[in-house]
Design a protein around this motif. Structure first.
Motif, PDB file in Angstrom:
ATOM      1  N   TYR A 277      55.712  61.241  38.772  1.00 59.51           N
ATOM      2  CA  TYR A 277      56.841  60.840  39.602  1.00 59.51           C
ATOM      3  C   TYR A 277      56.338  60.482  40.996  1.00 59.51           C
ATOM      4  O   TYR A 277      55.343  61.032  41.469  1.00 59.51           O
ATOM      5  CB  TYR A 277      57.871  61.972  39.725  1.00 59.51           C
TER       6      TYR A 277
ATOM      7  N   SER B 167      60.633  69.862  33.122  1.00 62.67           N
ATOM      8  CA  SER B 167      61.457  69.674  31.922  1.00 62.67           C
ATOM      9  C   SER B 167      62.928  69.463  32.287  1.00 62.67           C
ATOM     10  O   SER B 167      63.619  68.644  31.660  1.00 62.67           O
ATOM     11  CB  SER B 167      61.306  70.856  30.960  1.00 62.67           C
TER      12      SER B 167
ATOM     13  N   GLN C 172      63.184  65.862  33.716  1.00 62.07           N
ATOM     14  CA  GLN C 172      63.078  64.875  32.636  1.00 62.07           C
ATOM     15  C   GLN C 172      64.363  64.810  31.812  1.00 62.07           C
ATOM     16  O   GLN C 172      64.800  63.732  31.441  1.00 62.07           O
ATOM     17  CB  GLN C 172      61.871  65.184  31.745  1.00 62.07           C
TER      18      GLN C 172
ATOM     19  N   LEU D  18      66.940  62.717  33.657  1.00 59.51           N
ATOM     20  CA  LEU D  18      66.651  61.290  33.803  1.00 59.51           C
ATOM     21  C   LEU D  18      66.545  60.542  32.498  1.00 59.51           C
ATOM     22  O   LEU D  18      66.553  59.314  32.490  1.00 59.51           O
ATOM     23  CB  LEU D  18      65.346  61.106  34.602  1.00 59.51           C
ATOM     24  N   HIS D  19      66.444  61.248  31.384  1.00 57.12           N
ATOM     25  CA  HIS D  19      66.245  60.534  30.098  1.00 57.12           C
ATOM     26  C   HIS D  19      67.271  60.923  29.065  1.00 57.12           C
ATOM     27  O   HIS D  19      67.953  61.801  29.066  1.00 57.12           O
ATOM     28  CB  HIS D  19      64.859  60.794  29.548  1.00 57.12           C
TER      29      HIS D  19
END
Length: 115
Positions: A27, A108, A111, A114-115
């Protein structure tokens, strides 16, 4: 263009640790910013992909910044030891990563947002 992760944390040691963790996870970090006003200015200038926020800063808390992130629909998490703080209650959808669990949970959780 890669949108950065906004980091607002007033403890230099914790900020360095979080920055390092984020960078190792590929990032780009915008910050750290130690005050609410600096964090708000950074938000206005960069429109990050997400934010990692310490709840309690030396001169107040991040409640107004969290409100702005909500308005712009930018995901954020709180990284703090202040799990009972009113800001957590005002923003119940924001994940809370407790500082003692940073190594296990920060990347984690980010992530997953964002996903």
């Amino acid at each position: 263009m890669v949108r950065p992760i906004l980091l607002v944390e007033d403890d230099p040691d914790v900020a360095a640790l979080i920055s390092d963790m984020l960078e190792r996870a590929d990032y780009v970090v915008d910050g750290p910013y130690a005050t609410l006003s600096d964090g708000m200015e950074a938000l206005a200038n960069s429109m990050p992909a997400a934010a990692v926020l310490d709840i309690r800063l030396r001169r107040g808390d991040v409640d107004l910044l969290a409100d702005d992130l909500d308005l712009y629909d930018i995901p954020y998490l709180f990284c703090s030891g202040a799990f009972g703080h009113p800001v957590v209650k005002r923003h119940p959808d924001a994940p809370l990563v407790l500082k003692p669990a940073l190594g296990r949970s920060l990347i984690s959780t980010l992530q997953a947002m964002l996903h």
